[in-house]
Design a protein around this motif. Structure first.
Motif, PDB file in Angstrom:
ATOM      1  N   VAL A  42       0.848  -1.200   0.000  1.00 17.74           N
ATOM      2  CA  VAL A  42       0.000   0.000   0.000  1.00 17.74           C
ATOM      3  C   VAL A  42       0.877   1.241   0.000  1.00 17.74           C
ATOM      4  O   VAL A  42       1.774   1.384   0.832  1.00 17.74           O
ATOM      5  CB  VAL A  42      -0.944   0.018   1.231  1.00 17.74           C
ATOM      6  N   THR A  43       0.610   2.146  -0.933  1.00 10.43           N
ATOM      7  CA  THR A  43       1.242   3.460  -0.982  1.00 10.43           C
ATOM      8  C   THR A  43       0.156   4.478  -0.657  1.00 10.43           C
ATOM      9  O   THR A  43      -0.884   4.505  -1.327  1.00 10.43           O
ATOM     10  CB  THR A  43       1.828   3.755  -2.374  1.00 10.43           C
ATOM     11  N   TRP A  44       0.392   5.305   0.347  1.00 13.59           N
ATOM     12  CA  TRP A  44      -0.610   6.291   0.782  1.00 13.59           C
ATOM     13  C   TRP A  44      -0.340   7.628   0.104  1.00 13.59           C
ATOM     14  O   TRP A  44       0.797   8.087   0.037  1.00 13.59           O
ATOM     15  CB  TRP A  44      -0.567   6.452   2.303  1.00 13.59           C
ATOM     16  N   TYR A  45      -1.418   8.280  -0.377  1.00 15.84           N
ATOM     17  CA  TYR A  45      -1.322   9.598  -0.992  1.00 15.84           C
ATOM     18  C   TYR A  45      -1.892  10.688  -0.102  1.00 15.84           C
ATOM     19  O   TYR A  45      -1.660  11.861  -0.340  1.00 15.84           O
ATOM     20  CB  TYR A  45      -2.038   9.614  -2.346  1.00 15.84           C
ATOM     21  N   ALA A  46      -2.651  10.326   0.904  1.00 15.83           N
ATOM     22  CA  ALA A  46      -3.236  11.292   1.840  1.00 15.83           C
ATOM     23  C   ALA A  46      -2.642  11.038   3.226  1.00 15.83           C
ATOM     24  O   ALA A  46      -2.478   9.889   3.633  1.00 15.83           O
ATOM     25  CB  ALA A  46      -4.757  11.148   1.874  1.00 15.83           C
ATOM     26  N   ASP A  47      -2.309  12.112   3.936  1.00 11.46           N
ATOM     27  CA  ASP A  47      -1.692  11.977   5.253  1.00 11.46           C
ATOM     28  C   ASP A  47      -2.698  11.880   6.393  1.00 11.46           C
ATOM     29  O   ASP A  47      -2.403  11.299   7.426  1.00 11.46           O
ATOM     30  CB  ASP A  47      -0.764  13.169   5.527  1.00 11.46           C
TER      31      ASP A  47
END
Length: 162
Positions: A42-47
Motif C-alpha cells: 500500500v502506498t498512501w497519498y493522503a496523510d
C-alpha cells in the motif's frame, strides 16, 4: 479533533488497485487516497487518513483476491491472500494513543478467554522516516499476519509539542 469523512472506492485501473475517497473531489475527480500494488503493498497519498480507514485499506490489500473484471478472470494481485494484516498509523501523538488505543490489545476468544498482548520494540529501534518505520514494523510482524493475526500499530510524537 474532528476526522473528515471517507467513503472508499476500490478500482482496478491496470496496475493493482486504486483507492479513492468518494466523499471528496479534487480537480473534478474523487480524491486519490492510496494505491495497492500487484504485490499487495500500500502506498498512501493522503496523510490525514483515520486509523479505521487505513485498517479497511490494509485489510482489503491483504485478504481479498479480486478479478480484473467480470469478463476477465485474471486476478489483480500476484500473491495469494492471507487472513491477517498489519496496519501502521503514523503522526498520532502519545496522548492520542493512550486515550484511543490503550485497550486495543484486549481480545476475547471464542471460548471466552480474555487475551492481552503487549509488545515493545527492541532497544535502539528507530527510523528516519515514517516510510522506514512502517516498513520495519510490517517486516517485524509479517510472520503473525501471514498466520491470520490482525496487527494494528500507531506511532507519532510523544506529545503535540514535539
Amino acid at each position: 479533533m474532528r476526522q473528515r469523512l471517507f467513503n472508499l472506492m476500490f478500482c482496478h485501473l491496470g496496475n493493482g488497485i486504486s483507492v479513492a475517497n468518494k466523499a471528496r473531489e479534487v480537480a473534478g475527480d474523487y480524491e486519490k487516497v492510496a494505491h495497492i500494488s500487484a504485490q499487495r503493498d500500500v502506498t498512501w497519498y493522503a496523510d490525514d487518513v483515520p486509523v479505521d480507514t487505513r485498517r479497511e485499506v490494509d485489510r482489503f490489500a491483504a485478504t481479498t483476491h479480486p478479478q480484473i473484471s467480470t469478463t476477465q478472470q485474471q486476478k489483480v494481485f500476484s500473491t495469494p491472500p492471507t487472513t491477517g494484516y498489519v496496519t501502521v498509523a503514523t503522526s498520532i501523538t502519545g496522548d492520542e494513543q493512550m486515550s484511543e488505543f490503550m485497550n486495543a490489545s484486549l481480545s476475547v476468544l471464542d471460548d471466552g478467554t480474555a487475551l492481552s498482548i503487549a509488545v515493545r520494540p527492541p532497544e535502539g529501534f528507530s527510523a528516519e522516516t515514517d516510510a522506514e518505520l512502517v516498513a520495519k514494523i510490517k517486516a517485524a510482524f509479517h510472520g503473525l499476519s501471514a498466520q491470520g493475526w490482525a496487527v494494528e500499530v500507531q506511532a507519532g510524537p510523544n506529545s503535540r509539542e514535539n
